[in-house]
Motif scaffolding. Sequence first.
Motif, mmCIF file in Angstrom:
data_model
loop_
_atom_site.group_PDB
_atom_site.id
_atom_site.type_symbol
_atom_site.label_atom_id
_atom_site.label_comp_id
_atom_site.label_asym_id
_atom_site.label_seq_id
_atom_site.Cartn_x
_atom_site.Cartn_y
_atom_site.Cartn_z
ATOM 1 N N HIS A 100 0.837 -1.210 0.000
ATOM 2 C CA HIS A 100 0.000 0.000 0.000
ATOM 3 C C HIS A 100 0.870 1.256 0.000
ATOM 4 O O HIS A 100 0.645 2.187 -0.794
ATOM 5 N N ILE A 101 1.853 1.301 0.872
ATOM 6 C CA ILE A 101 2.711 2.490 0.967
ATOM 7 C C ILE A 101 3.419 2.736 -0.360
ATOM 8 O O ILE A 101 3.461 3.872 -0.861
ATOM 9 N N TYR A 102 3.977 1.675 -0.946
ATOM 10 C CA TYR A 102 4.712 1.861 -2.194
ATOM 11 C C TYR A 102 3.792 2.303 -3.332
ATOM 12 O O TYR A 102 4.118 3.243 -4.083
ATOM 13 N N GLN A 103 2.657 1.642 -3.489
ATOM 14 C CA GLN A 103 1.783 1.956 -4.615
ATOM 15 C C GLN A 103 1.199 3.363 -4.506
ATOM 16 O O GLN A 103 1.160 4.111 -5.499
ATOM 17 N N VAL A 104 0.752 3.751 -3.305
ATOM 18 C CA VAL A 104 0.219 5.103 -3.138
ATOM 19 C C VAL A 104 1.311 6.137 -3.370
ATOM 20 O O VAL A 104 1.085 7.171 -4.022
ATOM 21 N N SER A 105 2.513 5.873 -2.857
ATOM 22 C CA SER A 105 3.622 6.807 -3.053
ATOM 23 C C SER A 105 3.938 6.976 -4.531
ATOM 24 O O SER A 105 4.158 8.100 -5.013
ATOM 25 N N SER A 106 3.958 5.864 -5.269
ATOM 26 C CA SER A 106 4.268 5.923 -6.690
ATOM 27 C C SER A 106 3.233 6.749 -7.450
ATOM 28 O O SER A 106 3.585 7.572 -8.310
ATOM 29 N N LYS A 107 1.954 6.557 -7.127
ATOM 30 C CA LYS A 107 0.911 7.307 -7.826
ATOM 31 C C LYS A 107 0.903 8.779 -7.413
ATOM 32 O O LYS A 107 0.580 9.650 -8.229
ATOM 33 N N ILE A 165 -10.857 4.969 2.627
ATOM 34 C CA ILE A 165 -10.285 4.848 1.282
ATOM 35 C C ILE A 165 -9.731 3.433 1.163
ATOM 36 O O ILE A 165 -8.776 3.076 1.851
ATOM 37 N N PRO A 166 -10.303 2.588 0.309
ATOM 38 C CA PRO A 166 -9.895 1.174 0.277
ATOM 39 C C PRO A 166 -8.529 0.985 -0.357
ATOM 40 O O PRO A 166 -7.966 1.888 -0.994
ATOM 41 N N ASN A 167 -7.987 -0.211 -0.169
ATOM 42 C CA ASN A 167 -6.788 -0.604 -0.894
ATOM 43 C C ASN A 167 -7.137 -0.862 -2.358
ATOM 44 O O ASN A 167 -8.298 -0.774 -2.764
ATOM 45 N N ALA A 168 -6.144 -1.197 -3.148
ATOM 46 C CA ALA A 168 -6.371 -1.489 -4.563
ATOM 47 C C ALA A 168 -5.321 -2.505 -5.013
ATOM 48 O O ALA A 168 -4.641 -3.128 -4.187
ATOM 49 N N LEU A 169 -5.184 -2.673 -6.304
ATOM 50 C CA LEU A 169 -4.175 -3.568 -6.853
ATOM 51 C C LEU A 169 -3.822 -3.110 -8.257
ATOM 52 O O LEU A 169 -4.559 -2.334 -8.876
ATOM 53 N N VAL A 170 -2.680 -3.568 -8.732
ATOM 54 C CA VAL A 170 -2.286 -3.337 -10.124
ATOM 55 C C VAL A 170 -2.850 -4.506 -10.921
ATOM 56 O O VAL A 170 -2.288 -5.602 -10.930
ATOM 57 N N THR A 217 -9.650 -11.915 11.702
ATOM 58 C CA THR A 217 -9.858 -10.466 11.742
ATOM 59 C C THR A 217 -9.157 -9.866 10.538
ATOM 60 O O THR A 217 -8.033 -10.253 10.208
ATOM 61 N N GLU A 218 -9.804 -8.945 9.871
ATOM 62 C CA GLU A 218 -9.247 -8.363 8.653
ATOM 63 C C GLU A 218 -9.919 -7.023 8.393
ATOM 64 O O GLU A 218 -11.152 -6.931 8.375
ATOM 65 N N ALA A 219 -9.103 -5.994 8.202
ATOM 66 C CA ALA A 219 -9.668 -4.677 7.910
ATOM 67 C C ALA A 219 -10.107 -4.557 6.461
ATOM 68 O O ALA A 219 -11.104 -3.901 6.156
ATOM 69 N N PHE A 220 -9.368 -5.173 5.547
ATOM 70 C CA PHE A 220 -9.728 -5.099 4.123
ATOM 71 C C PHE A 220 -9.514 -6.450 3.440
ATOM 72 O O PHE A 220 -10.459 -7.059 2.975
ATOM 73 N N GLY A 221 -8.301 -6.922 3.355
ATOM 74 C CA GLY A 221 -8.019 -8.197 2.696
ATOM 75 C C GLY A 221 -7.662 -8.028 1.230
ATOM 76 O O GLY A 221 -8.391 -8.501 0.345
ATOM 77 N N SER A 281 -8.375 0.741 -8.234
ATOM 78 C CA SER A 281 -7.283 1.394 -8.944
ATOM 79 C C SER A 281 -6.467 2.212 -7.957
ATOM 80 O O SER A 281 -7.022 2.984 -7.167
ATOM 81 N N TRP A 282 -5.142 2.058 -7.990
ATOM 82 C CA TRP A 282 -4.283 2.863 -7.116
ATOM 83 C C TRP A 282 -4.317 4.334 -7.502
ATOM 84 O O TRP A 282 -4.108 5.208 -6.655
ATOM 85 N N THR A 283 -4.584 4.630 -8.772
ATOM 86 C CA THR A 283 -4.719 6.032 -9.179
ATOM 87 C C THR A 283 -5.884 6.689 -8.456
ATOM 88 O O THR A 283 -5.785 7.836 -7.981
ATOM 89 N N ASP A 284 -6.987 5.959 -8.333
ATOM 90 C CA ASP A 284 -8.146 6.482 -7.602
ATOM 91 C C ASP A 284 -7.817 6.674 -6.129
ATOM 92 O O ASP A 284 -8.203 7.686 -5.518
#
Length: 459
Positions: free
Chosen positions: A22-29, A176-181, A282-286, A356-359
């Motif tokens: 998450h940290i890497y993908q958000v930082s990249s976008k 704000i949910p997680n995403a994926l490439v 237990t899971e916040a998002f998955g 989408s990580w862009t979103d």
Amino acid sequence: MSYNIAMVSDFFFPQPGGVESHIYQVSSKLVDRGHKVVIITHSYGDRTGVRYLANGIKVYYVPFWVVYRESALPTVFSFFPILRQIVLRERIDIVHGHGSLSAFCQEGLLHAKTMGLKTCFTDHSLFGFADAASILTNKLLKFTLSDVDHVICVSHTCKENTVLRAALDPFTVSAIPNALVSKDFRPADVPPPTSTITIVVISRLFPNKGCDLLVATIPRICAQHENVRFIIGGSGPKAIDLEQMIEKNVLQDRVEMLGPIRHEDVRNVMIRGQIYLHASLTEAFGTVIVEAASCGLYVVCTQVGGIPEVLPGEMTVFAKPEEDDLVAATSRAIHAIKSGTVQPEMFHDRIRQMYSWTDVAERTEKVYDGIMRLRSSRLIDRLKRYYGCGVWAGKLFVLCAVIDYLLMMFLEFWWPRRNIDVARDWPRKRVVRKESPSQTDAEGHEERDGWISDIQDQE
């Protein structure tokens, strides 16, 4: 408007995991959108000092003792001098912390507010209210978040949990949910045959990930379905329990243990199966279940935390976090795959449109815009908020804040900021909104998703 952002957390690459990704993908976008991002984490083995990742993301690996599950030793004040050096060198505007159990995150947010910076926190986990560890974590989180400008949670369930744990105003918390490439998690070109059903499990092998449930259910599923086999990827203290289960039930030819898996290899493992089993307690998002569905797997998962928010009902079979119900849900999924009533290979296109990580970066940027408009807190206002955190804890928190402020005054005297060299910025992308998207503009700049970007040096 562009910002200089510091992402602070104990959890980052080379350790694999959802928070790290998450940290890497958000930082990249965010870099793609014209911002500057540096990441501050503790050292991992011999990985210390400053490293550069793709897109010009700078990572500071700070040498610190690690005590448990890659969390640094909490020291409250010893992190301040080096954090101040990094913040001043990089001209940081916003400090964004990640992870409730990250000592770097909690301390970094405290020191950032002492320096007058804007702060944001992202919570990736769910915690209870009864056990001793949760009570202590919640009290510390209440201390830290009482003075944070905004909080982001990865699901609405996570938001509700964080608001209750830290006694926050819900209007200062966003989901704000997680995403994926999605291109990295494509289905197999040739789907695996249904004559043998392969169930994939990829997880950290810890108690909260439901490893005890797996130990109990895998032998029963194998006994009920002769043509079912399992592939288990991941590492952790519960790996020994799974290995003992395989030995006890003589399942060596039906259960394959892969050990730790690099994130770039997850897709290659997933496309070997038809069903993904997620037994977390237990899971916040998955994020892993989104990756599995994107790879064309039918998902069987426990109905806990934020998991029910993640995927549509036709992509999942939900089960209670109980042995009997998980066995029954897995059996329903096996029959659905055999009968052809579901076509998981069609899930990929829907997942690509949903996540989408862009979103995620755009929504995070709006949070930054909001907190940059807030007025900076005075010391007396901060102390009032800390004092309200509890009869005894409030006084302790006030003492910590006062010591932190005095430490900053000493650092300003001992090592004035005028003596700290300012780091040269990586060439930054300038992003301009276009009214009518086209492939290139008149000057030949590349256009992507309705934006024009080019490279320029910022002096």
